[in-house]
Design an enzyme around this catalytic site. Structure first.
Site, PDB file in Angstrom:
ATOM      1  N   ASP A 138      -1.179   3.336  -6.293  1.00 13.56           N
ATOM      2  CA  ASP A 138      -0.271   4.444  -6.252  1.00 13.56           C
ATOM      3  C   ASP A 138       1.223   4.145  -5.721  1.00 13.56           C
ATOM      4  OD1 ASP A 138      -2.321   5.807  -7.173  1.00 13.56           O
ATOM      5  OD2 ASP A 138      -3.186   6.225  -5.393  1.00 13.56           O
TER       6      ASP A 138
ATOM      7  N   ASP B 277      -5.247  -4.552   3.322  1.00 15.17           N
ATOM      8  CA  ASP B 277      -6.013  -2.997   2.993  1.00 15.17           C
ATOM      9  C   ASP B 277      -5.151  -2.731   1.539  1.00 15.17           C
ATOM     10  OD1 ASP B 277      -7.128  -0.745   2.436  1.00 15.17           O
ATOM     11  OD2 ASP B 277      -6.705   0.238   4.259  1.00 15.17           O
TER      12      ASP B 277
ATOM     13  N   ALA C 107      -1.304  12.990  -4.040  1.00 16.35           N
ATOM     14  CA  ALA C 107      -0.633  12.891  -2.784  1.00 16.35           C
ATOM     15  C   ALA C 107       0.196  11.552  -2.698  1.00 16.35           C
ATOM     16  CB  ALA C 107      -1.495  13.166  -1.866  1.00 16.35           C
TER      17      ALA C 107
ATOM     18  N   GLY D 247      -3.256  -6.684  -9.614  1.00 17.48           N
ATOM     19  CA  GLY D 247      -3.561  -7.036  -8.412  1.00 17.48           C
ATOM     20  C   GLY D 247      -2.499  -8.185  -7.911  1.00 17.48           C
TER      21      GLY D 247
END
Length: 306
Positions: free
Chosen positions: A245, A239, A42, A214
């Site tokens: 994704d 966060d 999703a 990262g």
């Protein structure tokens, strides 16, 4: 417009924010709690749709209230949910702990996602009409392989995020066009800690690899060109949940639009950088105008060759 199908998971993220994650046997006090629509499938669908793709999702939600909310959240971001089925029982959940440095630890309970073991009627037709198929490993492996094989039969480019990481069977690797692990997943898949070495090992199994690093950016390697590192924008992470994704969803859109690989990677990195500056997963994903505004190709640093 790039047409993308996502065969993947849909979860409700149950997110606790803490100063530091608890150690074994330790109880800590959190500063906030949120329920946020998520799941790797999703999330990639939402990211790609907000980045300007024409996106449909194949998967399952439960018959519980979470299922209704998850379906609505996808539709609100412009994702086609006609082939998102409803299974009896609970929806998938992800139990997420986010610390003050923006790092996270996650436990996934599959729920309805575990019922998706193969393609259903109509799924292959949808895949055959797409430019790209995005896959992850939060569905049963049999469904992932079924979807990738269908895409391969119809000449649809397959993009696999190998997370949660597990050994990849040769028959899946044989129908994977682009593998997008993070550096830890790449190391686990190959036994090689160095990302460049891991990429070279993976190229013996798939034709193209992007390893996300990262804050250090990403490493692209293919059988046709020398490996390159694309730096990430310098931002303060709040966060990091959903950043990978977001990157993959935006990258799929950019590649589907025919952008050169270096430009596509920088554009996707801008999308991920916007995501990590906000709390939540799908709720933090940027829309195309935001990505375009933060993307300055004429001022982007040159790619570094390892």
């Amino acid at each position: 417009m790039t047409t993308i199908v996502v065969l993947g998971s849909t979860n409700m993220d149950l997110v606790a924010y803490v100063a530091h994650p608890p150690k074994r046997g330790e109880t800590v006090t959190g500063r906030a709690f949120r329920t946020v629509p998520g799941g790797k499938g999703a999330n990639q669908a939402v990211a790609a749709a907000r980045a300007g793709g024409d996106v449909a999702v194949i998967g399952a939600v439960g018959s519980d209230p979470f299922g209704e909310r998850l379906r609505h959240a996808l539709e609100a971001s412009g994702v086609d949910t006609d082939l998102l089925r409803t299974a009896d029982g609970p929806s998938g959940t992800a139990h997420v702990v986010v610390d003050d440095d923006g790092g996270n630890a996650i436990v996934v309970v599959p729920g309805a996602n575990g019922t998706v073991t193969a393609l259903s009627p109509g799924d292959e037709t949808l895949i055959a009409a797409a430019d790209l198929l995005l896959l992850q490993l939060e569905l049963p492996l049999s469904a992932v392989l079924d979807g990738a094989a269908a895409a391969h039969r119809h000449g649809v480019r397959t993009v696999l995020t190998p997370a949660p990481v597990q050994p990849l069977p040769p028959e899946l690797l044989a129908v994977t066009d682009l593998l997008v692990p993070n550096e830890h997943e790449a190391a686990q898949l190959t036994g090689v800690a160095d990302p460049l070495g891991a990429a070279q090992a993976l190229l013996r199994q798939v034709p193209e690899v992007v390893i996300t690093l990262g804050a250090a950016g990403c490493l692209h390697a293919s059988r046709d060109c020398a490996p390159t590192v694309v730096p990430a924008p310098l931002v303060r992470a709040v966060d990091t949940t959903g950043a990978g994704d977001t990157f993959t969803g935006a990258l799929a859109v950019a590649l589907g639009e025919g952008r050169p690989v270096g430009e596509a990677l920088r554009w996707a990195s801008c999308a991920a950088a916007l995501c990590v500056q906000r709390e939540g997963a799908s709720t933090s994903m940027p829309y195309r105008p935001e990505i375009d505004a933060s993307f300055a190709p004429t001022h982007a640093p040159e790619d570094d060759t390892p």
